[in-house]
Motif scaffolding. Structure first.
Motif: not given
Length: 389
Positions: A41-47, A115-132, A168-171
């Motif tokens: 997910g992190f690689v996909y979101a960054v690319v 401007k899809d909020p669900v898509g952007w929150r999913t991107v944020l979810y993928q970015l914060v998931r790597l350290p977690w 919080g992020l995927l609902s």
């Protein structure tokens, strides 16, 4: 169902025990699988973000961003399914983005997708998931060897953090998004129902009263021509025309009663439903217990629902008796129509019951049919109560 800290009781895992349970094993599996999925997910979101950002100055940048956010939604769907299977978290799927045809064209679809909020929150979810994911993978895997006595408690703490992130992020964005989608669907049902009613009224007027009035005009014209030559024949034709007038008036009364009967306006649901019950082919017991009259629109829908259900009893139920109960329960108006007929009523596409269910759904109502074969039918309907102005 009670709530505690915003989490439904039936979403809560059982209490933690020192001995490993099935729930704890699932939580460990979830924490260990976090890392490989987080890397993907992190690689996909960054690319996706960097690639579409660079290409945004070109004509293909924004369409690629829209497609990237759509694929992010699909990754979110996978994560929701994993959380549902291993953590017991039930999160509703977000409303799909309408395609270009439903959105009104390519550019409205493009703007909605970007401007899809669900898509952007999913991107944020993928970015914060790597350290977690790295943290949970390390703790869960090493804890199997060095934290064995307290591992269930550590796992539960980490899994609860994962549950919070998923909720919080995927609902879906919020209840407003789902409500807007419901209202858009309900608006279409209301428009279709109104158009169908207009067509029905036009058909009834054209095939019934209008045809009789045309025949009446022709009969009176012939009687006028025969008045001097054949007075007796003319009188007979006038008598026949008089009978046609009575039939036309009766059809117009029936049509007006089907739209909105005068007795409903003047005397309310009790008298109106008693009038409908009197026309049913089987004895009907009517019980209306309302502290006051509801709003005119709600009253009209309730009358229409009972009228249609009693017509079904007359035509299809083969019942010996029926009953109608109407009462208020808090903010809802409840209707129950039951009979002792053959049962087997089915709310399926194209049936009259399906049409009633759509009408009630358009005003936040509920329509439930209980009709076991050979045991009669009980139909329960709920409408929102609104006070009469």
């Amino acid at each position: 169902m009670t709530m505690s800290q915003g989490i439904p009781d039936n979403d809560r895992p059982p209490p933690v025990r020192a001995v490993f349970s099935a729930v704890t094993c699932k939580e460990i599996a979830y924490l260990v699988s976090n890392l490989p999925l987080a890397i993907v997910g992190f690689v996909y979101a960054v690319v996706m973000v960097t690639g579409t950002g660079v290409l945004s100055v070109t004509a293909v940048g924004l369409p690629l961003l829209a497609c990237g956010l759509y694929l992010s939604r699909q990754l979110g769907r996978v994560d929701r399914a994993r959380a549902r299977a291993l953590l017991g978290v039930r999160v509703d799927e977000p409303t799909p983005i309408p395609g270009p045809r439903r959105a009104g064209g390519f550019f409205p679809w493009l703007w909605t997708s970007i401007k899809d909020p669900v898509g952007w929150r999913t991107v944020l979810y993928q970015l914060v998931r790597l350290p977690w994911g790295l943290l949970t993978f390390t703790v869960a895997l090493s804890g199997l060897f060095v934290l064995w006595p307290v591992l269930p408690y550590v796992v539960r703490m980490l899994a609860n953090a994962d549950r919070a992130m998923v909720r919080g992020l995927l609902s879906p964005s919020d209840g407003l998004e789902r409500r807007i989608a419901e209202l858009e669907s309900d608006r279409g049902v209301v428009v279709d129902t109104a158009a169908a009613d207009l067509r029905r009224i036009e058909r009834d007027l054209h095939d019934g009263a209008q045809a009789r009035l045309v025949a009446l005009a022709m009969g009176l014209g012939l009687a006028k021509e025969k008045l001097l030559e054949d007075p007796e024949g003319a009188a007979a034709m006038v008598d026949e025309a008089h009978g046609e007038v009575k039939l036309a008036l009766q059809e117009l009364r029936d049509l007006a009663r089907g739209i909105h009967p005068a007795v409903l306006t003047d005397r309310g649901l009790d008298a109106a439903l008693s009038s409908v019950a009197a026309r049913c082919v089987v004895p009907v017991k009517v019980a209306v217990d309302l502290p006051a009259r509801p709003a005119e629109a709600i009253e009209g829908i309730a009358y229409f629902v009972v009228s249609e259900l009693l017509q079904n009893v007359s035509k299809h139920a083969r019942a010996r008796s029926a009953s109608v109960e109407v009462w208020r329960a808090g903010p809802r108006l409840l209707i129950r129509v039951s009979d002792d007929g053959r049962g087997g009523a089915d709310v399926s596409g194209g049936s009259g019951l399906a049409g009633l269910a759509e009408r009630l759904g358009a005003v936040d109502g509920i329509f439930v049919v209980d009709s076991p074969q050979g045991e009669g039918t009980v139909v329960t309907a709920e409408l929102p109560w609104r006070d009469r102005a």
